[in-house]
Design an enzyme around this catalytic site. Structure first.
Site, PDB file in Angstrom:
ATOM      1  N   THR A   1     -10.494   0.109   4.487  1.00  0.00           N
ATOM      2  CA  THR A   1     -11.688   0.877   4.860  1.00  0.00           C
ATOM      3  C   THR A   1     -12.902   0.261   4.171  1.00  0.00           C
ATOM      4  O   THR A   1     -12.792  -0.273   3.058  1.00  0.00           O
ATOM      5  CB  THR A   1     -11.607   2.357   4.401  1.00  0.00           C
ATOM      6  OG1 THR A   1     -11.261   2.387   3.019  1.00  0.00           O
ATOM      7  CG2 THR A   1     -10.597   3.142   5.205  1.00  0.00           C
TER       8      THR A   1
ATOM      9  N   TYR B   1     -13.980   1.651  11.153  1.00  0.00           N
ATOM     10  CA  TYR B   1     -12.562   2.029  11.075  1.00  0.00           C
ATOM     11  C   TYR B   1     -12.131   2.740  12.358  1.00  0.00           C
ATOM     12  O   TYR B   1     -11.061   2.464  12.913  1.00  0.00           O
ATOM     13  CB  TYR B   1     -12.392   2.934   9.854  1.00  0.00           C
ATOM     14  CG  TYR B   1     -10.985   3.303   9.478  1.00  0.00           C
ATOM     15  CD1 TYR B   1     -10.186   2.429   8.720  1.00  0.00           C
ATOM     16  CD2 TYR B   1     -10.450   4.545   9.812  1.00  0.00           C
ATOM     17  CE1 TYR B   1      -8.906   2.784   8.338  1.00  0.00           C
ATOM     18  CE2 TYR B   1      -9.170   4.907   9.424  1.00  0.00           C
ATOM     19  CZ  TYR B   1      -8.404   4.022   8.684  1.00  0.00           C
ATOM     20  OH  TYR B   1      -7.133   4.389   8.291  1.00  0.00           O
TER      21      TYR B   1
ATOM     22  N   TYR C   1      -4.592  12.712   7.026  1.00  0.00           N
ATOM     23  CA  TYR C   1      -4.854  12.411   5.610  1.00  0.00           C
ATOM     24  C   TYR C   1      -3.563  12.512   4.800  1.00  0.00           C
ATOM     25  O   TYR C   1      -2.894  13.532   4.778  1.00  0.00           O
ATOM     26  CB  TYR C   1      -5.946  13.343   5.067  1.00  0.00           C
ATOM     27  CG  TYR C   1      -7.317  12.874   5.531  1.00  0.00           C
ATOM     28  CD1 TYR C   1      -8.165  12.189   4.659  1.00  0.00           C
ATOM     29  CD2 TYR C   1      -7.726  13.033   6.844  1.00  0.00           C
ATOM     30  CE1 TYR C   1      -9.399  11.710   5.087  1.00  0.00           C
ATOM     31  CE2 TYR C   1      -8.951  12.566   7.289  1.00  0.00           C
ATOM     32  CZ  TYR C   1      -9.783  11.899   6.408  1.00  0.00           C
ATOM     33  OH  TYR C   1     -10.989  11.416   6.838  1.00  0.00           O
TER      34      TYR C   1
ATOM     35  N   GLY D   1       0.829  -1.212   0.000  1.00  0.00           N
ATOM     36  CA  GLY D   1       0.000   0.000   0.000  1.00  0.00           C
ATOM     37  C   GLY D   1       0.860   1.257   0.000  1.00  0.00           C
ATOM     38  O   GLY D   1       2.090   1.188   0.037  1.00  0.00           O
TER      39      GLY D   1
ATOM     40  N   GLY E   1     -19.097   8.270   8.689  1.00  0.00           N
ATOM     41  CA  GLY E   1     -18.974   7.115   7.786  1.00  0.00           C
ATOM     42  C   GLY E   1     -17.911   6.112   8.191  1.00  0.00           C
ATOM     43  O   GLY E   1     -17.639   5.168   7.444  1.00  0.00           O
TER      44      GLY E   1
ATOM     45  N   PRO F   1      -1.531   8.745  11.740  1.00  0.00           N
ATOM     46  CA  PRO F   1      -1.443   9.671  10.608  1.00  0.00           C
ATOM     47  C   PRO F   1      -2.794  10.313  10.298  1.00  0.00           C
ATOM     48  O   PRO F   1      -3.854   9.693  10.470  1.00  0.00           O
ATOM     49  CB  PRO F   1      -1.015   8.784   9.429  1.00  0.00           C
ATOM     50  CG  PRO F   1      -0.588   7.484  10.028  1.00  0.00           C
ATOM     51  CD  PRO F   1      -1.354   7.350  11.312  1.00  0.00           C
TER      52      PRO F   1
ATOM     53  N   GLY G   1      -4.216  -2.349   6.585  1.00  0.00           N
ATOM     54  CA  GLY G   1      -5.543  -1.875   6.965  1.00  0.00           C
ATOM     55  C   GLY G   1      -6.423  -1.651   5.752  1.00  0.00           C
ATOM     56  O   GLY G   1      -5.929  -1.505   4.632  1.00  0.00           O
TER      57      GLY G   1
ATOM     58  N   LYS H   1      -9.183   1.580  14.862  1.00  0.00           N
ATOM     59  CA  LYS H   1      -8.002   2.431  15.048  1.00  0.00           C
ATOM     60  C   LYS H   1      -7.887   2.920  16.489  1.00  0.00           C
ATOM     61  O   LYS H   1      -6.780   3.067  17.007  1.00  0.00           O
ATOM     62  CB  LYS H   1      -8.041   3.608  14.063  1.00  0.00           C
ATOM     63  CG  LYS H   1      -7.924   3.177  12.593  1.00  0.00           C
ATOM     64  CD  LYS H   1      -6.620   2.456  12.320  1.00  0.00           C
ATOM     65  CE  LYS H   1      -6.343   2.235  10.845  1.00  0.00           C
ATOM     66  NZ  LYS H   1      -5.079   1.508  10.615  1.00  0.00           N
TER      67      LYS H   1
HETATM   68  N1  CAA Z   1     -21.469  14.731   7.249  1.00  0.00           N
HETATM   69  C1  CAA Z   1     -22.795  14.806   7.586  1.00  0.00           C
HETATM   70  N2  CAA Z   1     -23.761  14.081   6.985  1.00  0.00           N
HETATM   71  C2  CAA Z   1     -23.374  13.258   5.999  1.00  0.00           C
HETATM   72  C3  CAA Z   1     -22.031  13.117   5.597  1.00  0.00           C
HETATM   73  C4  CAA Z   1     -21.073  13.910   6.263  1.00  0.00           C
HETATM   74  N3  CAA Z   1     -19.769  13.854   5.960  1.00  0.00           N
HETATM   75  N4  CAA Z   1     -21.955  12.208   4.609  1.00  0.00           N
HETATM   76  C5  CAA Z   1     -23.239  11.788   4.390  1.00  0.00           C
HETATM   77  N5  CAA Z   1     -24.086  12.436   5.234  1.00  0.00           N
HETATM   78  C6  CAA Z   1     -25.515  12.232   5.350  1.00  0.00           C
HETATM   79  C7  CAA Z   1     -26.225  12.235   4.002  1.00  0.00           C
HETATM   80  O1  CAA Z   1     -26.639  13.526   3.666  1.00  0.00           O
HETATM   81  C8  CAA Z   1     -27.382  11.292   4.255  1.00  0.00           C
HETATM   82  O2  CAA Z   1     -28.385  11.962   4.978  1.00  0.00           O
HETATM   83  P1  CAA Z   1     -29.936  11.459   4.903  1.00  0.00           P
HETATM   84  O3  CAA Z   1     -29.991  10.071   5.416  1.00  0.00           O
HETATM   85  O4  CAA Z   1     -30.646  12.446   5.774  1.00  0.00           O
HETATM   86  O5  CAA Z   1     -30.288  11.549   3.439  1.00  0.00           O
HETATM   87  C9  CAA Z   1     -26.801  10.257   5.212  1.00  0.00           C
HETATM   88  O6  CAA Z   1     -25.706  10.920   5.877  1.00  0.00           O
HETATM   89  C10 CAA Z   1     -26.280   9.033   4.518  1.00  0.00           C
HETATM   90  O7  CAA Z   1     -25.449   9.493   3.432  1.00  0.00           O
HETATM   91  P2  CAA Z   1     -24.959   8.573   2.284  1.00  0.00           P
HETATM   92  O8  CAA Z   1     -26.120   7.766   1.758  1.00  0.00           O
HETATM   93  O9  CAA Z   1     -24.132   9.351   1.318  1.00  0.00           O
HETATM   94  O10 CAA Z   1     -24.033   7.653   3.157  1.00  0.00           O
HETATM   95  P3  CAA Z   1     -23.088   6.505   2.711  1.00  0.00           P
HETATM   96  O11 CAA Z   1     -23.320   5.383   3.649  1.00  0.00           O
HETATM   97  O12 CAA Z   1     -23.219   6.196   1.265  1.00  0.00           O
HETATM   98  O13 CAA Z   1     -21.616   7.064   2.976  1.00  0.00           O
HETATM   99  C11 CAA Z   1     -19.730   8.444   3.087  1.00  0.00           C
HETATM  100  C12 CAA Z   1     -21.250   8.383   3.270  1.00  0.00           C
HETATM  101  C13 CAA Z   1     -19.349   8.028   1.668  1.00  0.00           C
HETATM  102  C14 CAA Z   1     -19.035   7.465   4.063  1.00  0.00           C
HETATM  103  C15 CAA Z   1     -19.267   9.859   3.364  1.00  0.00           C
HETATM  104  O14 CAA Z   1     -19.696  10.252   4.634  1.00  0.00           O
HETATM  105  C16 CAA Z   1     -17.753   9.962   3.313  1.00  0.00           C
HETATM  106  O15 CAA Z   1     -17.123   9.895   2.267  1.00  0.00           O
HETATM  107  N6  CAA Z   1     -17.120  10.169   4.468  1.00  0.00           N
HETATM  108  C17 CAA Z   1     -15.676  10.365   4.536  1.00  0.00           C
HETATM  109  C18 CAA Z   1     -15.038   9.087   4.903  1.00  0.00           C
HETATM  110  C19 CAA Z   1     -13.553   9.289   5.056  1.00  0.00           C
HETATM  111  O16 CAA Z   1     -13.015  10.352   5.324  1.00  0.00           O
HETATM  112  N7  CAA Z   1     -12.824   8.219   4.897  1.00  0.00           N
HETATM  113  C20 CAA Z   1     -11.413   8.276   5.027  1.00  0.00           C
HETATM  114  C21 CAA Z   1     -10.879   7.130   4.266  1.00  0.00           C
HETATM  115  S1  CAA Z   1      -9.107   7.138   4.233  1.00  0.00           S
HETATM  116  C22 CAA Z   1      -8.667   6.802   5.799  1.00  0.00           C
HETATM  117  O17 CAA Z   1      -9.448   6.430   6.616  1.00  0.00           O
HETATM  118  C23 CAA Z   1      -7.205   6.970   6.105  1.00  0.00           C
HETATM  119  C24 CAA Z   1      -7.037   7.668   7.364  1.00  0.00           C
HETATM  120  O18 CAA Z   1      -6.670   7.039   8.340  1.00  0.00           O
HETATM  121  C25 CAA Z   1      -7.256   9.138   7.463  1.00  0.00           C
END
Ligand code: CAA
Length: 247
Positions: A93, A154, A186, A15, A150, A184, A91, A158
């Site tokens: 996600t 995870y 982002y 990775g 979301g 870490p 790891g 963590k």
């Molecule tokens: N904040 C507030 N509300 C949110 C939201 C957010 N960030 N994302 C979605 N919502 C709301 C939506 O508006 C929706 O509301 P309703 O039910 O009222 O319609 C509800 O939550 C559900 O939304 P989705 O159907 O879009 O939800 P989903 O299950 O498909 O997923 C998600 C949402 C894709 C996870 C999105 O929240 C997201 O991308 N989050 C960021 C995740 C992230 O940062 N991951 C990091 C990965 S890398 C990593 O983890 C490495 C590290 O260590 C840093």
């Protein structure tokens, strides 16, 4: 102890973070054993690493499977000797709002990100105790410290790593073993780049340093903790997140 004699195992080596951790530890003089799960990805990765001048020793294992890790550790010990440095980096996600999160997505993330730390550490700890030397470095995340929409699965995994780190650290401190966590923020890996651009850009706006981290910057901290000179640092968590979460 001289770095050159030390054997390092990096899980999830293929990775984004794993690659730079392997390179940095090799540059530091360690013998680097690179763990991977999928052979197809690993073959392409090893070829690329050779082009870059690195000849890592590759070992397959599913880190979420206790016996698979045990087999890998036995092979490494037969090939090179006992492991001095374990970097629990593997790891995955499976992000999604909790109200829609399946049991499978919960269990897969806990197994790959948290149970893996038990599996790998458990298989290397007794030889480390026997020789009174070891470094265990757990790669956690800023999202194990702060909330991220979301990521219930995870974040739980963590955050759980800190519990392992702190307790294992005091259980092994008198035997020359250190156990630490790095959290870490982002970093521009495939895992982070898979987040939708509009969500990701909003997150980056909240990083005071004004950018994502570099994989080399995380590897630099791993190198620091892996050093024989870092013997008095144990049970600690090092945040490296550009000021995104300060506490
Ligand atoms: N904040 C507030 N509300 C949110 C939201 C957010 N960030 N994302 C979605 N919502 C709301 C939506 O508006 C929706 O509301 P309703 O039910 O009222 O319609 C509800 O939550 C559900 O939304 P989705 O159907 O879009 O939800 P989903 O299950 O498909 O997923 C998600 C949402 C894709 C996870 C999105 O929240 C997201 O991308 N989050 C960021 C995740 C992230 O940062 N991951 C990091 C990965 S890398 C990593 O983890 C490495 C590290 O260590 C840093």
């Amino acid at each position: 102890m001289e770095n050159k004699k030390h054997i390092a195992l990096v899980t999830g080596a293929t990775g984004g973070l794993g690659t730079h951790i392997c390179k940095r530890l090799a540059n530091d003089g360690y013998i680097v054993c690179a763990n991977y799960r999928s052979k197809e990805k690993a073959d392409a990765w090893a070829a690329k690493m050779k082009e870059d001048g690195y000849d890592f020793h590759l070992y397959q294992a599913d880190v979420s499977d206790y016996d698979s890790v045990g087999e890998m550790v036995k092979k490494i010990e037969a090939d090179h000797g006992t492991i001095d440095i374990l970097v629990n980096n593997a790891g995955i996600t499976k992000d999604g709002a909790f109200k829609k999160m399946s049991y499978d997505n919960w269990a897969a993330v806990i197994a790959a990100n948290l149970t893996s730390v038990f599996n790998c550490s458990r298989h290397v700890i007794n030889p480390m105790l026997d020789k009174s030397y070891g470094r265990i470095i757990n790669i956690s995340s800023v999202n194990g410290q702060r909330a991220q929409f979301g990521q219930v699965n995870y974040a739980a995994a963590k955050a759980g790593m800190h519990g392992i780190t702190k307790t294992l650290a005091i259980e092994t401190a008198s035997k020359g073993i250190t156990v630490n966590t790095i959290s870490p923020g982002y970093v521009a890996t495939d895992m982070v780049m898979a987040v939708a651009p509009e969500v990701r850009n909003k997150i980056i706006e909240g990083i005071p340093v004004g950018r994502m981290g570099g994989t080399e910057e995380i590897a630099h901290l791993v190198s620091f903790l892996a050093s024989p000179q870092s013997a008095f640092i144990t049970g600690a968590n090092y945040a490296i997140n550009g000021g995104q979460h300060v506490f």
